[in-house]
Write a protein that holds these residues in place. Structure first.
Motif, mmCIF file in Angstrom:
data_model
loop_
_atom_site.group_PDB
_atom_site.id
_atom_site.type_symbol
_atom_site.label_atom_id
_atom_site.label_comp_id
_atom_site.label_asym_id
_atom_site.label_seq_id
_atom_site.Cartn_x
_atom_site.Cartn_y
_atom_site.Cartn_z
ATOM 1 N N ARG A 1 7.366 11.588 -3.392
ATOM 2 C CA ARG A 1 8.135 10.354 -3.581
ATOM 3 C C ARG A 1 7.210 9.153 -3.439
ATOM 4 N NH1 ARG A 1 13.090 10.342 0.646
ATOM 5 N NH2 ARG A 1 11.334 10.198 2.094
ATOM 6 N N ALA A 2 7.602 8.058 -4.087
ATOM 7 C CA ALA A 2 6.960 6.780 -3.796
ATOM 8 C C ALA A 2 8.021 5.907 -3.155
ATOM 9 C CB ALA A 2 6.428 6.143 -5.065
ATOM 10 N N ALA A 3 7.654 5.209 -2.087
ATOM 11 C CA ALA A 3 8.584 4.321 -1.383
ATOM 12 C C ALA A 3 8.050 2.901 -1.492
ATOM 13 C CB ALA A 3 8.698 4.735 0.080
ATOM 14 N N THR A 4 8.944 1.976 -1.841
ATOM 15 C CA THR A 4 8.523 0.580 -2.003
ATOM 16 C C THR A 4 9.544 -0.346 -1.354
ATOM 17 O OG1 THR A 4 9.782 0.119 -4.017
ATOM 18 C CG2 THR A 4 7.632 1.173 -4.309
ATOM 19 N N MET A 5 9.218 -1.608 -1.359
ATOM 20 C CA MET A 5 10.187 -2.620 -0.958
ATOM 21 C C MET A 5 11.217 -2.764 -2.093
ATOM 22 S SD MET A 5 9.366 -3.513 2.039
ATOM 23 C CE MET A 5 9.135 -1.776 2.133
ATOM 24 N N LYS B 1 7.451 17.845 1.759
ATOM 25 C CA LYS B 1 7.456 16.595 0.983
ATOM 26 C C LYS B 1 6.195 15.779 1.237
ATOM 27 C CE LYS B 1 8.420 13.273 4.291
ATOM 28 N NZ LYS B 1 7.673 12.052 4.558
ATOM 29 N N LEU B 2 5.915 14.888 0.303
ATOM 30 C CA LEU B 2 4.793 13.964 0.458
ATOM 31 C C LEU B 2 5.255 12.593 -0.020
ATOM 32 C CD1 LEU B 2 1.796 13.272 0.946
ATOM 33 C CD2 LEU B 2 1.326 14.028 -1.374
ATOM 34 N N ASP B 3 5.246 11.618 0.881
ATOM 35 C CA ASP B 3 5.635 10.253 0.513
ATOM 36 C C ASP B 3 4.407 9.371 0.359
ATOM 37 O OD1 ASP B 3 8.396 10.643 0.527
ATOM 38 O OD2 ASP B 3 8.533 10.326 2.693
ATOM 39 N N LEU B 4 4.433 8.533 -0.674
ATOM 40 C CA LEU B 4 3.402 7.513 -0.879
ATOM 41 C C LEU B 4 4.107 6.176 -0.672
ATOM 42 C CD1 LEU B 4 2.015 9.003 -4.230
ATOM 43 C CD2 LEU B 4 1.266 9.550 -1.907
ATOM 44 N N ILE B 5 3.721 5.455 0.363
ATOM 45 C CA ILE B 5 4.499 4.299 0.813
ATOM 46 C C ILE B 5 3.694 3.016 0.615
ATOM 47 C CG2 ILE B 5 5.767 3.326 2.781
ATOM 48 C CD1 ILE B 5 5.489 6.271 4.007
ATOM 49 N N ALA B 6 4.245 2.082 -0.153
ATOM 50 C CA ALA B 6 3.556 0.801 -0.402
ATOM 51 C C ALA B 6 3.993 -0.218 0.648
ATOM 52 C CB ALA B 6 3.903 0.294 -1.794
ATOM 53 N N ILE B 7 3.015 -0.810 1.329
ATOM 54 C CA ILE B 7 3.308 -1.747 2.418
ATOM 55 C C ILE B 7 2.525 -3.041 2.196
ATOM 56 C CG2 ILE B 7 3.028 -2.109 4.912
ATOM 57 C CD1 ILE B 7 3.532 0.878 5.248
ATOM 58 N N GLN B 8 3.206 -4.168 2.360
ATOM 59 C CA GLN B 8 2.536 -5.446 2.080
ATOM 60 C C GLN B 8 1.488 -5.807 3.122
ATOM 61 O OE1 GLN B 8 5.150 -8.655 1.040
ATOM 62 N NE2 GLN B 8 5.405 -7.792 -0.992
ATOM 63 N N ASP B 9 1.848 -5.723 4.400
ATOM 64 C CA ASP B 9 0.886 -6.072 5.455
ATOM 65 C C ASP B 9 0.245 -4.792 5.950
ATOM 66 O OD1 ASP B 9 1.616 -8.840 5.490
ATOM 67 O OD2 ASP B 9 3.472 -8.226 6.474
ATOM 68 N N PHE B 10 -0.994 -4.591 5.535
ATOM 69 C CA PHE B 10 -1.643 -3.335 5.874
ATOM 70 C C PHE B 10 -3.111 -3.592 6.145
ATOM 71 C CE2 PHE B 10 -3.056 1.057 5.102
ATOM 72 C CZ PHE B 10 -2.155 1.690 5.937
ATOM 73 N N ALA B 11 -3.598 -3.105 7.298
ATOM 74 C CA ALA B 11 -4.947 -3.457 7.745
ATOM 75 C C ALA B 11 -6.031 -2.806 6.896
ATOM 76 C CB ALA B 11 -5.117 -3.068 9.207
ATOM 77 N N PHE B 12 -5.764 -1.604 6.398
ATOM 78 C CA PHE B 12 -6.793 -0.871 5.658
ATOM 79 C C PHE B 12 -6.367 -0.733 4.207
ATOM 80 C CE2 PHE B 12 -6.587 0.499 10.047
ATOM 81 C CZ PHE B 12 -7.874 0.231 10.470
ATOM 82 N N GLY B 13 -7.141 0.013 3.427
ATOM 83 C CA GLY B 13 -6.731 0.279 2.054
ATOM 84 C C GLY B 13 -5.539 1.210 2.037
ATOM 85 N N ALA B 14 -5.662 2.291 2.815
ATOM 86 C CA ALA B 14 -4.613 3.303 2.858
ATOM 87 C C ALA B 14 -4.817 4.153 4.105
ATOM 88 C CB ALA B 14 -4.665 4.181 1.612
#
Ligand SMILES: [Zn+2]
Length: 550
Positions: free
Chosen positions: A205-209, A242-255
């Motif tokens: 899955r991809a999770a976004t705002m 399952k494997l989630d790919l989660i997009a986060i706006q405030d994030f200290a690293f690349g991933a």
């Protein structure tokens, strides 16, 4: 406290996204090998208000002492105890704005500022969310549950097992138990996440705002491909459902490669038509693949100490490029690898004040712009080097063996080389030690003596040096014959000087075929340089090899 090990954590959390606080209680089942009268756990910026230990059927209050400087809490047991011990600790914490521990990330929805709560624990910030043995070697299983507003979605490493409405517009969300894993790879988050799904044996899955899922298809598709690539190359199934790919706006690293719940800075997962460049697309694929490689190298098998972190990162970097090259051969990814990884590492490592990738008995090196070219780039280049030397099949067998021997556990780099040596008749451990445990790299000088090539090695630095170092140098030579045939010859230069017979009727030869080796070459052979130059201009040489002759 070496004799105490965690077996299982039950973590209960109640995040409050209006006041940026959370209430937590953590039950820890641990095993004390010998009698103990106190337990020391890591904790940071948590207000612990209650500690108990199970005695028989009930929980008994325990005095405790928090030492903020050492980031520890000591729980004093009512008596000496051994074997299984169950602690229960209640606390409150802040959902902070430090992008570490349990933190808040801001986004805008319909003009309003909103927040989600997520975690980032590597290397040692799990202790900001729950008291724990916060070291990669202290693996345990985790049961996580959260009480959140009923309109929010919750994500953790495992899928949700149960949701119960609680009234008052709140609900209890329980997750399936995790496999045995390290604290730094745990993840939980709550917010107005939206999802797109790619169903399969493993749900990706991809999770976004809110409103952003339309940009997540590109990353999701490459996520599925990378998962398939890894399962094939590592001959080991992805162990979670399952494997989630989660997009986060405030994030200290690349991933961050949290097991089953990878977090990304938004622009490294989401693809915006008309905005994301081709380089941006390549970067998304490379980062997605890199983090998915970590699901095996890092998550399934974890470094037993942070000083072996380079091994994780080398694998993730190398196979990250590998996955992109496999699905996008038109992108010339290996040339980018040579430019971006190997060349950067060669330049950094040619300075006198360089350092080994791994110092025997030494400390963990902090990653910064000065150390990253050695830890990440040289590490990944050496891995490519040893793979080319071992051959694809043998290398794959070695990886499979290593993963099988160490799954759900921890390993040092030497267990990796030993695994390779199990499946190969080549002296991998001796070779790897010479590349990993000493600083710098060699320049190999070559001259022709009839049908023989004579090689000499010494350490390469920009300034003249007096070093007397030697490496075990696998050298592959591409030989071009008069009748138009070519052949590759591999030798191991295991002393200062060595000789290789390349046969008769040779027009020219290129040392370090496909630039697999981590060394520079000097040809003391004008005629050969001239011939190679002709081949370059006639484009009769692979692009990787052209790169090596510049
Ligand atoms: Zn990584």
């Amino acid at each position: 406290m070496i004799s105490v090990n965690p077996i299982k954590y039950k973590i209960h959390l109640e995040p409050d996204l209006k006041n940026f606080k959370f209430a937590g209680s953590t039950e820890i089942l641990l095993d004390a090998v010998t009698q103990v009268d106190e337990i020391i756990l890591n904790t940071l910026e948590l207000a612990i208000w209650n500690c108990k230990v199970r005695v028989g059927e009930c929980f008994v209050d325990c005095p405790f002492y928090v030492n903020p400087a050492k980031e520890e809490v000591t729980v004093f047991l009512p008596k000496e105890m051994a074997g299984n011990i169950t602690l229960m600790i209640d606390y409150v914490g802040n959902i902070n704005d430090k992008m570490a521990g349990f933190y808040r990330s801001q986004y805008k929805s319909e003009g309003n500022v909103r927040y989600i709560a997520v975690t980032q624990f590597e290397e040692s910030d799990a202790r900001r969310a729950f008291p724990c043995f916060d070291h990669p070697e202290k693996k345990a299983i985790f049961d996580i549950e959260m009480i959140i507003d009923e309109n929010l979605a919750a994500i953790s490493n495992q899928p949700i097992s149960e949701e119960q409405p609680l009234g008052g517009a709140r609900k209890l969300v329980k997750f399936r138990q995790t496999p045995k894993m390290s604290t730094y790879l745990l993840f939980f988050g709550a917010g107005e996440f939206e999802f797109i799904e790619d169903p399969g044996e493993v749900l990706v899955r991809a999770a976004t705002m809110p409103g952003m899922t339309e940009y997540a298809g590109f990353g999701l598709e490459f996520g599925r491909k990378s998962l398939d690539f890894c399962e094939d190359n590592f001959v080991t199934k992805y162990p979670l459902p399952k494997l989630d790919l989660i997009a986060i706006q405030d994030f200290a690293f690349g991933a961050m490669e949290n097991w089953g719940a990878i977090t990304f800075r938004e622009n490294l997962l989401l693809h915006f038509p008309e905005i994301t460049s081709k380089a941006g697309e390549e970067r998304i694929c490379e980062v997605v693949a890199h983090e998915i490689v970590h699901q095996w190298f890092g998550n399934l098998v974890t470094p037993s100490d942070w000083k072996y972190l380079w091994l994780n990162e080398s694998f993730a970097t190398y196979f990250g490029y590998g996955a992109v090259a496999y699905y996008h051969p038109e992108w010339d990814i290996w040339e980018q690898f040579l430019n971006g990884q190997t060349d950067t590492a060669l330049e950094r490592d040619a300075l006198q004040e360089t350092f080994p990738i791994e110092i025997p008995g030494g400390e963990h090196v902090v990653i910064n712009t000065s150390t990253a070219p050695i830890i990440y780039n040289k590490g990944a280049s050496i891995l490519r080097y040893i793979k080319e030397y071992m051959g694809d099949e043998s290398f794959k067998e070695g990886l499979k063996y290593y993963l099988k021997m160490n799954e759900y556990s921890c390993a040092s780099s030497s267990s990796m080389w030993e695994s390779f040596e199990q499946v190969s008749d080549k002296p991998i451990t001796r070779i790897m030690k010479s590349w990993i445990e000493q600083p710098g790299f060699p320049i190999v000088e070559v001259k022709r003596d009839g049908h023989k090539l004579v090689f000499t090695q010494k350490r390469f630095t920009y300034l003249p040096n007096e070093y007397n170092q030697e490496w075990f140098i696998p050298i592959t030579i591409r030989v071009f014959y008069e009748n138009g045939e070519t052949r590759s010859i591999t030798t191991l230069l295991d002393r200062k000087q060595g000789v290789v017979d390349i046969g008769r009727h040779v027009i020219s030869y290129k040392v370090n075929d496909r630039q697999a080796g981590f060394f520079r070459v000097r040809y003391n052979d004008e005629g050969n340089m001239h011939e190679l130059g002709n081949r370059v201009s006639r484009r009769e040489i692979l692009s990787e090899d052209r790169w090596g002759l510049q």
